[in-house]
Design an enzyme around this catalytic site. Structure first.
Site, mmCIF file in Angstrom:
data_model
loop_
_atom_site.group_PDB
_atom_site.id
_atom_site.type_symbol
_atom_site.label_atom_id
_atom_site.label_comp_id
_atom_site.label_asym_id
_atom_site.label_seq_id
_atom_site.Cartn_x
_atom_site.Cartn_y
_atom_site.Cartn_z
ATOM 1 N N GLU A 1 0.827 -1.203 0.000
ATOM 2 C CA GLU A 1 0.000 0.000 0.000
ATOM 3 C C GLU A 1 0.868 1.263 0.000
ATOM 4 O O GLU A 1 0.616 2.224 0.742
ATOM 5 C CB GLU A 1 -0.973 -0.004 1.182
ATOM 6 C CG GLU A 1 -1.988 -1.141 1.111
ATOM 7 C CD GLU A 1 -3.110 -1.027 2.126
ATOM 8 O OE1 GLU A 1 -2.962 -0.259 3.108
ATOM 9 O OE2 GLU A 1 -4.144 -1.692 1.936
ATOM 10 N N GLU B 1 -5.279 -9.119 -0.252
ATOM 11 C CA GLU B 1 -5.867 -9.012 1.082
ATOM 12 C C GLU B 1 -7.377 -8.917 0.966
ATOM 13 O O GLU B 1 -7.896 -8.143 0.147
ATOM 14 C CB GLU B 1 -5.391 -7.759 1.843
ATOM 15 C CG GLU B 1 -4.044 -7.849 2.491
ATOM 16 C CD GLU B 1 -3.757 -6.629 3.370
ATOM 17 O OE1 GLU B 1 -4.722 -5.983 3.836
ATOM 18 O OE2 GLU B 1 -2.580 -6.329 3.580
#
Length: 310
Positions: A66, A204
């Site tokens: 991220e 995820e």
């Protein structure tokens, strides 16, 4: 399949000859030095990848995590990916192991309707890299956060894969779950930049069991079990029907050192290695009735869970 967020030598050693496919992560803290120095990238690949391959079935290297959320580190992301790719070529592993980087849903400027999915950042260079090297786009998809923040406008059934009828119609495509909406929004965003064929991996997805009113054991068990069933059905998404959605559940263990109650409770197991709720990794159940209590479910399925995880 398992994802390691950093190149843990102990974990990689334990995974030798297991046949388990592995994603190995490069820490965000390592990006700048790897981006600045090809020798550093070469050493990283030699120490963490080459010495374990092929006895460890390493499939991907996830460069950072991220990184989009860190405006400083994002300057080093593509350079680090390119240097890791060169290091793989030097080790003659470029055909076996692919380089990518995981993105959060917040990288999308628009995600609804899914056909109007667009990126809020210029992703052309990253997508060109993925396409040129035959890699995949890595994304994090969490219907939980949309449901939690919707103030009642998003239904539980739609978020938990329980809807049996169409909830969203987008042109000639019909959606009955929020997970597919997000996945197809990412695909649409890539298409708008000229990349319609890059595979997508959901690195995820999950649901917490505490920390919020909708973060319950029942909801987490329902979401993760239905996610497994959806993925193993090979139904794909409305935009890519019949295509397996490679997906990783976050996370194996609750993490008691994370900040915030919610973030600590995404695990399938607690910190003492006890299952938080029963999991059906073979997708054999069609109905997941309410639990009488977390404790009773642990007693019922503990052996089954350990066997399927192993």
């Amino acid at each position: 399949k398992v994802r390691l967020y950093f190149a843990s030598q102990d974990a990689l050693q334990a995974l030798k000859n297991s046949g388990i496919e592995v994603i190995v992560g490069v820490r965000n803290a390592e990006l700048q030095t790897i981006a600045d120095d090809q020798d550093v990238a070469n050493i990283w690949v030699n120490d963490n990848i080459k010495q374990f391959h092929p006895s460890v079935n390493i499939k991907y290297i996830a460069v950072g995590n991220e990184v989009f959320l860190n405006r400083t580190l994002i300057l080093y992301l593509l350079l680090a990916m390119e240097n890791i790719q060169r290091a793989l070529r030097k080790a003659d592993l470029q055909n076996n192991i692919k380089v990518s980087t995981p993105y959060p849903t917040s990288v999308l400027n628009n995600s609804f309707p899914p056909s109007e999915g667009t990126f809020g950042e210029d992703m052309s260079a990253i997508l060109n890299f993925l396409s040129d090297n035959g890699s995949t786009f890595m994304a994090h998809v969490y219907p939980y956060f949309s449901y939690k923040n919707s103030a009642g406008s998003t239904s539980a059934d739609y978020s938990l894969f329980r809807s049996t009828s169409t909830v969203v119609t987008d042109g000639n495509l019909m959606y009955n779950n929020l997970f597919d909406v997000f996945v197809d929004a990412f695909i649409s965003a890539m298409e708008k930049l000229g990349h319609s064929n890059i595979p997508i991996v959901i690195t995820e997805s999950g649901w917490p069991t505490a920390g919020n009113a909708v973060a319950t054991v029942d909801n987490a068990r329902t979401y993760n079990n239905n996610l497994i069933k959806h993925v193993l059905s090979n139904a794909g998404t409305p935009k890519r029907p019949g295509t397996t959605i490679e997906t990783y559940i976050f996370t194996l263990f609750n993490e008691n050192q994370k900040t915030g109650s919610e973030a600590r409770h995404f695990g399938l197991f607690d910190t003492t290695k006890i299952p938080v709720y029963p999991m059906d990794f073979l997708a054999e159940s069609s109905v997941y009735p309410p639990l009488s209590s977390p404790e009773s479910s642990r007693d019922l399925k503990v052996v089954y869970i350990y066997l399927t995880v192993i």
